[in-house]
Design a protein around this motif. Structure first.
Motif, PDB file in Angstrom:
ATOM      1  N   VAL A 166       0.845  -1.201   0.000  1.00  0.00           N
ATOM      2  CA  VAL A 166       0.000   0.000   0.000  1.00  0.00           C
ATOM      3  C   VAL A 166       0.877   1.246   0.000  1.00  0.00           C
ATOM      4  N   LEU A 167       1.913   1.242   0.816  1.00  0.00           N
ATOM      5  CA  LEU A 167       2.811   2.400   0.858  1.00  0.00           C
ATOM      6  C   LEU A 167       3.538   2.588  -0.467  1.00  0.00           C
ATOM      7  N   ILE A 168       4.075   1.518  -1.001  1.00  0.00           N
ATOM      8  CA  ILE A 168       4.782   1.612  -2.287  1.00  0.00           C
ATOM      9  C   ILE A 168       3.805   1.965  -3.397  1.00  0.00           C
ATOM     10  N   GLY A 169       2.615   1.383  -3.352  1.00  0.00           N
ATOM     11  CA  GLY A 169       1.606   1.633  -4.374  1.00  0.00           C
ATOM     12  C   GLY A 169       1.138   3.068  -4.432  1.00  0.00           C
ATOM     13  N   SER A 170       1.257   3.797  -3.328  1.00  0.00           N
ATOM     14  CA  SER A 170       0.853   5.203  -3.345  1.00  0.00           C
ATOM     15  C   SER A 170       1.804   6.054  -4.184  1.00  0.00           C
ATOM     16  N   PHE A 171       3.006   5.536  -4.445  1.00  0.00           N
ATOM     17  CA  PHE A 171       3.958   6.241  -5.302  1.00  0.00           C
ATOM     18  C   PHE A 171       3.906   5.735  -6.742  1.00  0.00           C
ATOM     19  N   VAL A 172       3.431   4.508  -6.927  1.00  0.00           N
ATOM     20  CA  VAL A 172       3.399   3.888  -8.242  1.00  0.00           C
ATOM     21  C   VAL A 172       1.990   4.023  -8.809  1.00  0.00           C
TER      22      VAL A 172
ATOM     23  N   PHE B   9      -4.346   4.377  -8.320  1.00  0.00           N
ATOM     24  CA  PHE B   9      -4.625   2.975  -8.615  1.00  0.00           C
ATOM     25  C   PHE B   9      -3.566   2.029  -8.060  1.00  0.00           C
ATOM     26  N   GLY B  10      -2.366   2.527  -7.852  1.00  0.00           N
ATOM     27  CA  GLY B  10      -1.299   1.699  -7.321  1.00  0.00           C
ATOM     28  C   GLY B  10      -1.598   1.167  -5.935  1.00  0.00           C
ATOM     29  N   ILE B  11      -2.359   1.935  -5.129  1.00  0.00           N
ATOM     30  CA  ILE B  11      -2.674   1.468  -3.781  1.00  0.00           C
ATOM     31  C   ILE B  11      -3.724   0.364  -3.796  1.00  0.00           C
ATOM     32  N   LEU B  12      -4.352   0.144  -4.930  1.00  0.00           N
ATOM     33  CA  LEU B  12      -5.301  -0.962  -5.067  1.00  0.00           C
ATOM     34  C   LEU B  12      -4.657  -2.153  -5.776  1.00  0.00           C
ATOM     35  N   ILE B  13      -3.964  -1.863  -6.859  1.00  0.00           N
ATOM     36  CA  ILE B  13      -3.426  -2.926  -7.709  1.00  0.00           C
ATOM     37  C   ILE B  13      -2.210  -3.602  -7.080  1.00  0.00           C
ATOM     38  N   LEU B  14      -1.244  -2.806  -6.615  1.00  0.00           N
ATOM     39  CA  LEU B  14       0.005  -3.379  -6.101  1.00  0.00           C
ATOM     40  C   LEU B  14      -0.219  -4.298  -4.899  1.00  0.00           C
ATOM     41  N   PRO B  15      -0.997  -3.902  -3.883  1.00  0.00           N
ATOM     42  CA  PRO B  15      -1.224  -4.834  -2.770  1.00  0.00           C
ATOM     43  C   PRO B  15      -1.942  -6.111  -3.214  1.00  0.00           C
ATOM     44  N   PHE B  16      -2.897  -5.970  -4.129  1.00  0.00           N
ATOM     45  CA  PHE B  16      -3.617  -7.137  -4.632  1.00  0.00           C
ATOM     46  C   PHE B  16      -2.652  -8.121  -5.285  1.00  0.00           C
ATOM     47  N   VAL B  17      -1.823  -7.607  -6.189  1.00  0.00           N
ATOM     48  CA  VAL B  17      -0.870  -8.455  -6.904  1.00  0.00           C
ATOM     49  C   VAL B  17       0.173  -9.014  -5.938  1.00  0.00           C
ATOM     50  N   ALA B  18       0.673  -8.183  -5.026  1.00  0.00           N
ATOM     51  CA  ALA B  18       1.706  -8.629  -4.088  1.00  0.00           C
ATOM     52  C   ALA B  18       1.187  -9.742  -3.181  1.00  0.00           C
ATOM     53  N   VAL B  19      -0.023  -9.587  -2.673  1.00  0.00           N
ATOM     54  CA  VAL B  19      -0.589 -10.630  -1.813  1.00  0.00           C
ATOM     55  C   VAL B  19      -0.845 -11.893  -2.622  1.00  0.00           C
ATOM     56  N   LEU B  20      -1.313 -11.737  -3.841  1.00  0.00           N
ATOM     57  CA  LEU B  20      -1.539 -12.893  -4.710  1.00  0.00           C
ATOM     58  C   LEU B  20      -0.239 -13.672  -4.907  1.00  0.00           C
ATOM     59  N   VAL B  21       0.847 -12.977  -5.202  1.00  0.00           N
ATOM     60  CA  VAL B  21       2.141 -13.626  -5.430  1.00  0.00           C
ATOM     61  C   VAL B  21       2.644 -14.301  -4.145  1.00  0.00           C
ATOM     62  N   VAL B  22       2.588 -13.575  -3.026  1.00  0.00           N
ATOM     63  CA  VAL B  22       3.081 -14.129  -1.761  1.00  0.00           C
ATOM     64  C   VAL B  22       2.260 -15.347  -1.349  1.00  0.00           C
ATOM     65  N   GLU B  23       0.962 -15.246  -1.473  1.00  0.00           N
ATOM     66  CA  GLU B  23       0.118 -16.383  -1.086  1.00  0.00           C
ATOM     67  C   GLU B  23       0.303 -17.559  -2.047  1.00  0.00           C
ATOM     68  N   MET B  24       0.548 -17.288  -3.311  1.00  0.00           N
ATOM     69  CA  MET B  24       0.840 -18.372  -4.263  1.00  0.00           C
ATOM     70  C   MET B  24       2.117 -19.093  -3.862  1.00  0.00           C
ATOM     71  N   GLN B  25       3.126 -18.332  -3.445  1.00  0.00           N
ATOM     72  CA  GLN B  25       4.377 -18.945  -3.004  1.00  0.00           C
ATOM     73  C   GLN B  25       4.167 -19.767  -1.728  1.00  0.00           C
ATOM     74  N   GLN B  26       3.271 -19.296  -0.875  1.00  0.00           N
ATOM     75  CA  GLN B  26       3.043 -19.975   0.398  1.00  0.00           C
ATOM     76  C   GLN B  26       2.185 -21.234   0.224  1.00  0.00           C
ATOM     77  N   THR B  27       1.081 -21.114  -0.529  1.00  0.00           N
ATOM     78  CA  THR B  27       0.116 -22.220  -0.604  1.00  0.00           C
ATOM     79  C   THR B  27       0.196 -23.016  -1.897  1.00  0.00           C
ATOM     80  N   ARG B  28       0.735 -22.401  -2.950  1.00  0.00           N
ATOM     81  CA  ARG B  28       0.795 -23.001  -4.286  1.00  0.00           C
ATOM     82  C   ARG B  28      -0.612 -23.350  -4.800  1.00  0.00           C
ATOM     83  N   ASN B  29      -1.589 -22.609  -4.305  1.00  0.00           N
ATOM     84  CA  ASN B  29      -2.973 -22.823  -4.687  1.00  0.00           C
ATOM     85  C   ASN B  29      -3.531 -21.483  -5.147  1.00  0.00           C
ATOM     86  N   PHE B  30      -3.809 -21.367  -6.458  1.00  0.00           N
ATOM     87  CA  PHE B  30      -4.250 -20.095  -7.010  1.00  0.00           C
ATOM     88  C   PHE B  30      -5.573 -19.634  -6.398  1.00  0.00           C
TER      89      PHE B  30
END
Length: 160
Positions: free
Chosen positions: A91-97, A101-122
């Protein structure tokens, strides 16, 4: 001089609402800036002790709502601790990018990637990412409503 101070106060209140979209701006600090300018430069006797104590309590609630809304939603939607932390940083980084829209898109994508790495379940990762988005948006709505109460209360104290 009073007109300049009122313009500054109203500008700070507007800034507090703009900060809902650009989190790098200090939202609740801007509201408090308006209160303090009024108190110290326009009328120190107008705002009561009850007002100040109430504003402190409301500010604490606002800060807690902002912090815990995202974490709660991510947990509720099955996300991990890493997902919570990554969402906050994103959210903090997304406010600069690409704001706002960065504060919505970046956290969504980042959590998706991190959770994919953790659970390997899309499906589970997507659910957690949606949770981060819902948590962020609900936190901002709550923050906006609370700030609206604070500013409204201020004007009621000053004008009535």
């Amino acid at each position: 001089m009073d007109i300049v101070l009122w313009i500054l106060i109203i500008g700070l209140f507007i800034t507090s609402f703009v900060a809902l979209v650009f989190p790098v701006l200090p939202s609740v600090l801007a509201v408090w800036g308006g209160f303090l300018i009024y108190h110290f430069f326009l009328n120190p006797a107008e705002l009561t002790a009850f007002f100040w104590v109430s504003m402190i309590a409301i500010t604490i609630v606002l800060m807690l709502a902002d912090v815990f809304a995202g974490s709660y939603a991510i947990k509720r939607f099955g996300g991990s601790k890493w997902g919570e932390h990554v969402a906050s940083i994103a959210v903090l980084i997304g406010s600069f990018v690409y704001p706002p829209f960065g504060i919505l898109i970046l956290p969504f994508v980042a959590v998706l990637v991190v959770e994919m790495q953790q659970t390997r379940n899309f499906s589970a990762a997507l659910k957690a990412a949606v949770g981060s988005l819902i948590g962020f948006l609900s936190g901002k709505v709550a923050e906006g409503l609370i700030q609206l109460v604070m500013v409204g209360w201020f004007f009621l104290e000053v004008l009535i």
